[in-house]
Scaffold this motif. Structure first.
Motif, short mmCIF file in Angstrom:
data_model
loop_
_atom_site.label_atom_id
_atom_site.label_comp_id
_atom_site.label_asym_id
_atom_site.label_seq_id
_atom_site.Cartn_x
_atom_site.Cartn_y
_atom_site.Cartn_z
N PHE A 7 0.85 -1.18 0.00
CA PHE A 7 0.00 0.00 0.00
C PHE A 7 0.89 1.24 0.00
O PHE A 7 1.72 1.42 0.89
CB PHE A 7 -0.91 0.02 1.23
CG PHE A 7 -1.95 -1.06 1.23
CD1 PHE A 7 -3.13 -0.91 0.51
CD2 PHE A 7 -1.75 -2.24 1.94
CE1 PHE A 7 -4.09 -1.92 0.51
CE2 PHE A 7 -2.71 -3.25 1.94
CZ PHE A 7 -3.88 -3.09 1.22
N GLY A 9 0.97 5.65 -1.17
CA GLY A 9 0.16 6.81 -1.51
C GLY A 9 0.74 8.05 -0.90
O GLY A 9 1.75 8.00 -0.20
N SER A 13 -2.78 9.83 3.20
CA SER A 13 -3.83 9.14 2.44
C SER A 13 -4.55 8.08 3.26
O SER A 13 -5.66 7.67 2.93
CB SER A 13 -3.24 8.49 1.18
OG SER A 13 -2.26 7.53 1.52
N LYS A 15 -2.97 5.02 4.27
CA LYS A 15 -2.54 3.68 3.90
C LYS A 15 -2.14 2.81 5.09
O LYS A 15 -2.33 1.59 5.05
CB LYS A 15 -1.39 3.77 2.90
CG LYS A 15 -0.22 4.53 3.44
CD LYS A 15 0.78 4.89 2.38
CE LYS A 15 1.82 5.80 2.96
NZ LYS A 15 2.25 5.43 4.32
N THR A 16 -1.60 3.41 6.16
CA THR A 16 -1.19 2.61 7.32
C THR A 16 -2.40 1.94 7.95
O THR A 16 -2.37 0.75 8.28
CB THR A 16 -0.46 3.48 8.36
OG1 THR A 16 0.76 3.95 7.79
CG2 THR A 16 -0.15 2.69 9.62
N ALA A 19 -3.52 -0.83 5.69
CA ALA A 19 -2.64 -2.00 5.79
C ALA A 19 -2.98 -2.84 7.01
O ALA A 19 -3.03 -4.07 6.94
CB ALA A 19 -1.18 -1.54 5.85
N ASP A 94 3.50 -1.57 4.21
CA ASP A 94 3.09 -0.18 4.33
C ASP A 94 4.25 0.68 3.84
O ASP A 94 5.30 0.76 4.48
CB ASP A 94 2.77 0.13 5.80
CG ASP A 94 2.40 1.58 6.03
OD1 ASP A 94 2.14 2.29 5.05
OD2 ASP A 94 2.38 2.00 7.21
N VAL A 123 -3.20 4.11 -2.75
CA VAL A 123 -4.25 4.63 -1.88
C VAL A 123 -4.48 6.10 -2.23
O VAL A 123 -3.56 6.91 -2.14
CB VAL A 123 -3.87 4.49 -0.40
CG1 VAL A 123 -4.98 5.06 0.49
CG2 VAL A 123 -3.61 3.02 -0.06
N ASN A 158 -9.76 5.80 -0.60
CA ASN A 158 -9.90 6.02 0.84
C ASN A 158 -10.26 7.47 1.14
O ASN A 158 -9.84 8.04 2.15
CB ASN A 158 -8.59 5.66 1.56
CG ASN A 158 -8.75 5.66 3.06
OD1 ASN A 158 -9.73 5.15 3.60
ND2 ASN A 158 -7.80 6.24 3.77
#
Length: 227
Positions: A7, A9, A13, A15-16, A19, A94, A123, A158
């Motif tokens: 993931f 971005g 964004s 992403k964490t 993930a 991540d 993401v 997201n």
């Protein structure tokens, strides 16, 4: 589902958090799962903040010893090489925000490409600065691809407004995500929304991934409001 799911971005964004939720989805499906945190950009929202919960759930976490510190470029753990090479479990990675963060992935790319069993998911979040339009978002994503030398294979929408996110927020972002996907010539793999909205969005959003928000997210925002 590919063996390795990455993931990446722009900064902020989300992403964490994605993930973490995606790894838990894999675990509930009976998979052996590990998360590798390569995010060297964001010092606030880190997988390490959920280390105790992940351990209790049977999800392995590989993260730099310098996570949550002020070290700009922490050394990447050698265990990540083992995760990529051993192929005995699903891996969720991540990747750091923007092109600078993506540089940390570069050393693992040859092995990831050689195996060929990966998804590199972008993401996207229309509610964040610098990615409010599809064209601006694509520019950021192309910079990430160039930095890590690994092309994206799909889009993850997201778009959210934090605790103010509503079903309308998610539904209204579909056109944006579709435009990003069209410009990148990629599919929208799934759309994220707070778990509390899952029932309201049922049947309205394809491939919905309900998200439980990382605990530190609330703690940080609570502190911000109090200050």
């Amino acid at each position: 589902m590919k063996r390795i799911t990455l993931f990446a971005g722009h900064y902020g964004s989300g992403k964490t958090n994605i993930a973490l939720n995606y790894a838990r989805t894999l675990k509930r499906a009976g998979e052996k799962v590990a998360i590798a945190d390569l995010d060297i950009v964001n010092p606030y929202f880190r997988t390490k903040d959920s280390a105790a919960d992940l351990q209790a759930e049977g999800i392995d976490l590989v993260v730099s010893d310098f996570a949550n510190s002020n070290v700009d470029f922490p050394a990447m753990p050698k265990e990540i090489y083992a995760l990529v090479a051993e192929r005995d479990r699903k891996i969720v990675m991540d990747i750091g925000g923007d092109d600078r963060g993506a540089l940390a992935l570069g050393r693992y790319v040859p092995d990831i490409k050689a195996e060929g069993d990966y998804e590199m998911l972008a993401v996207v979040n229309a509610s964040r600065p610098l990615t409010e339009t599809a064209a601006d978002t694509v520019e950021v994503l192309r910079e990430i691809e160039a930095a890590c030398q690994l092309p994206f294979t799909g889009i993850v929408n997201n778009t959210n407004l934090g605790q103010q996110t509503t079903a309308e927020t998610v539904l209204g972002s579909k056109a944006y995500a579709d435009e990003v996907a069209a410009l990148m010539n990629l599919p929208v793999r799934f759309t994220c929304a707070p778990a509390a909205l899952a029932e309201e969005l049922k049947g309205k959003v394809e491939n919905l991934l309900p998200l439980e928000i990382q605990k530190l997210y609330y703690q940080l925002h609570s502190n911000n409001y109090e200050n």
